[in-house]
Design a protein around this motif. Sequence first.
Motif, PDB file in Angstrom:
ATOM      1  N   GLU B 189      30.602 -27.900  88.295  1.00 39.92           N
ATOM      2  CA  GLU B 189      31.719 -28.506  89.021  1.00 39.92           C
ATOM      3  C   GLU B 189      31.881 -29.974  88.627  1.00 39.92           C
ATOM      4  O   GLU B 189      32.982 -30.464  88.407  1.00 39.92           O
ATOM      5  CB  GLU B 189      31.455 -28.382  90.528  1.00 39.92           C
ATOM      6  CG  GLU B 189      32.643 -28.831  91.358  1.00 39.92           C
ATOM      7  CD  GLU B 189      32.465 -28.575  92.848  1.00 39.92           C
ATOM      8  OE1 GLU B 189      31.413 -28.016  93.244  1.00 39.92           O
ATOM      9  OE2 GLU B 189      33.362 -28.939  93.601  1.00 39.92           O
ATOM     10  N   LYS B 190      30.751 -30.665  88.510  1.00 42.57           N
ATOM     11  CA  LYS B 190      30.792 -32.089  88.171  1.00 42.57           C
ATOM     12  C   LYS B 190      31.268 -32.281  86.729  1.00 42.57           C
ATOM     13  O   LYS B 190      32.128 -33.117  86.442  1.00 42.57           O
ATOM     14  CB  LYS B 190      29.384 -32.682  88.339  1.00 42.57           C
ATOM     15  CG  LYS B 190      29.382 -34.176  88.488  1.00 42.57           C
ATOM     16  CD  LYS B 190      27.976 -34.680  88.797  1.00 42.57           C
ATOM     17  CE  LYS B 190      27.880 -36.173  88.487  1.00 42.57           C
ATOM     18  NZ  LYS B 190      26.524 -36.581  88.155  1.00 42.57           N
ATOM     19  N   GLN B 193      35.090 -31.938  85.934  1.00 45.47           N
ATOM     20  CA  GLN B 193      36.066 -32.894  86.457  1.00 45.47           C
ATOM     21  C   GLN B 193      36.927 -33.489  85.344  1.00 45.47           C
ATOM     22  O   GLN B 193      36.424 -33.966  84.341  1.00 45.47           O
ATOM     23  CB  GLN B 193      35.353 -34.010  87.234  1.00 45.47           C
ATOM     24  CG  GLN B 193      35.245 -33.679  88.709  1.00 45.47           C
ATOM     25  CD  GLN B 193      34.320 -34.606  89.457  1.00 45.47           C
ATOM     26  OE1 GLN B 193      34.014 -35.695  88.985  1.00 45.47           O
ATOM     27  NE2 GLN B 193      33.871 -34.166  90.617  1.00 45.47           N
TER      28      GLN B 193
END
Lengths: 241, 350
Positions: B189-190, B193
């Motif tokens: 998820e990070k 970005q």
Amino acid sequence: MENQHKSSHNNPFTILALETSHEIVSCAVCDGYHLLSQTQLYSYQDLSRRLPQLVTETVKRIGRSLNQIDVIAASLGPGSFTSLRTGLAFAKGLAVGLNKPLLGISSLDALANAIQHLSDALIVCLYPSRPSRPLEVYYARYRIQKGEVHKISHESCEEFPLLLNSLSDGHWSVVLLVGYFNAEIADYWKHQTDGKDKIFVYRRPSAYKIALAAVRRIGREGLKGETDEVTPIYVLPAPPM
Amino acid sequence: MIILGIETSCDETAAAVVKDGTEVLSNVVLSQVAVHQPFGGIVPELASRKQMEFITWVVHQAMEQAKVSFDCLDAIAVTYGPGLIGSLLVGLSFAKGLALSTGLPLIPVHHLEGHLFSAFLKQKDKDGDGFQPPYLCLIVTGGHTELVWMTRVGRYQVLGQTLDDAAGEAFDKGARALGLGFPGGPAIEKAAQGGDESAILFPRATLEGPFDFSFAGLKTSLYRYLKGLEKRLERKVRPTFADICASYQAAIVDMLLQPLERAMEEKEAPALIVVGGVAANQSLRRRLEDLAQKWRARLLIPPPYWCTDNAAMIAAAAFFRLKEGLSQPDLFADADPRAPLPSFSEAVSN
């Protein structure tokens, strides 16, 4: 020291002990050295289900209740990881619920403690370790002098033939092997030629032996419970480390 | 009714005290993430050993923070499965010893049923939903991906589930292939970005069961792409690392949404519950909000700290089961690493 030892004789602690390092699981209640009740069962992969009843029966049979227990003693093995954890976690729960100290006892220590009537000897306590390695044993060495048992090496793991080999070059007049064996180890013991000067005493660790070791420790060190983190003696590292 | 919950099904050691199934008095979770990180996944024997070390401390903490003694409790709830057998046994055996010595009833709880009731725990800023079934429930964790139709407490119809990997597993294994850390969900998820979700068209599997999931093919496709074997999937020249992560994440989210939407349509579900560690993923949450709005359904997603494994949800599930008379105190329960959701058998009406 001696006084403490005596005081625990006169006004003994009531101990509930659990031994879960091998498949013959047992629970005992003792007043000091005096065994009041012991129950054992054969358990294969159903220990968690049967432990509550084992403990309840052992306590109820002598007309006591869990509230009358002063100390919980549990085996730390070495032995089957899962079985030891099940027993120790159960013992931790009991100790927390009763707010009583928990003592963790090495099963090999418990075996050594049950040998007293020798003057000067090397005792090697051992039993089979893993089904996948039939000749491998957990063991620890003890020296017995004037009836006192002293541990001279920590719990370790070794192939039985290599262990026997390492014992033959000592200067001991008596070498006593204490423990139990499987078919493979019995076979090896029967057919090997040297080392006939050694004696193999067949004993399994039991809850009563765990309780005895606990009483001795209390006599020696006073009543000090284990820390919350106490874990079984694994000897072997967790895979894949 | 005040219940102490204990949960040790995987790599978290957790204990919580919950009042009336919704009010969390304390919630202690000790994660072993740091222990397992060097291995890129959970090592079962290591997890069991850590559970053994932490269990007493965690239970003491939960009792202390809730400012209650064992006399104040009405029951002890504990996870009996599914999960890692060694880890489960530590919590279950501890709970049994505690129940036997305190005289409190022991209520064994299914781990996934626990997750479902994490949706009803009261949060600081808003009231819970109450409990107004039916609910369409999506459980997405590191070990499970299940679509469940709940008509009342204890009545669960499993509509579909994953045929291979769990959604969380797809994140973990993907992250390992991408050289990101463990756990994979937050890591991807990070890294995703600012990435372009449509840069690479990873395949979305079409399955026979309309409500089933599959992530193994997607995972393989990522492995092959990273080896340079699947250039044809690219929809953009020279995608960046963030593009790859975003595209992979989007594929997982798509795979979750498709069966969910079909189920919403078929069941005309008035409310949707999404629980489990993967429900903490923001990209999934946004898509779920859109979906709920489209079908005018209430959406219940617990905050991230209740999405991951915790013991408050176990105590909550025990409360609801006790209230409905579905659970009996049981000191003889055994740990079951593959326990199915406990649905009582009424003729399933479609």
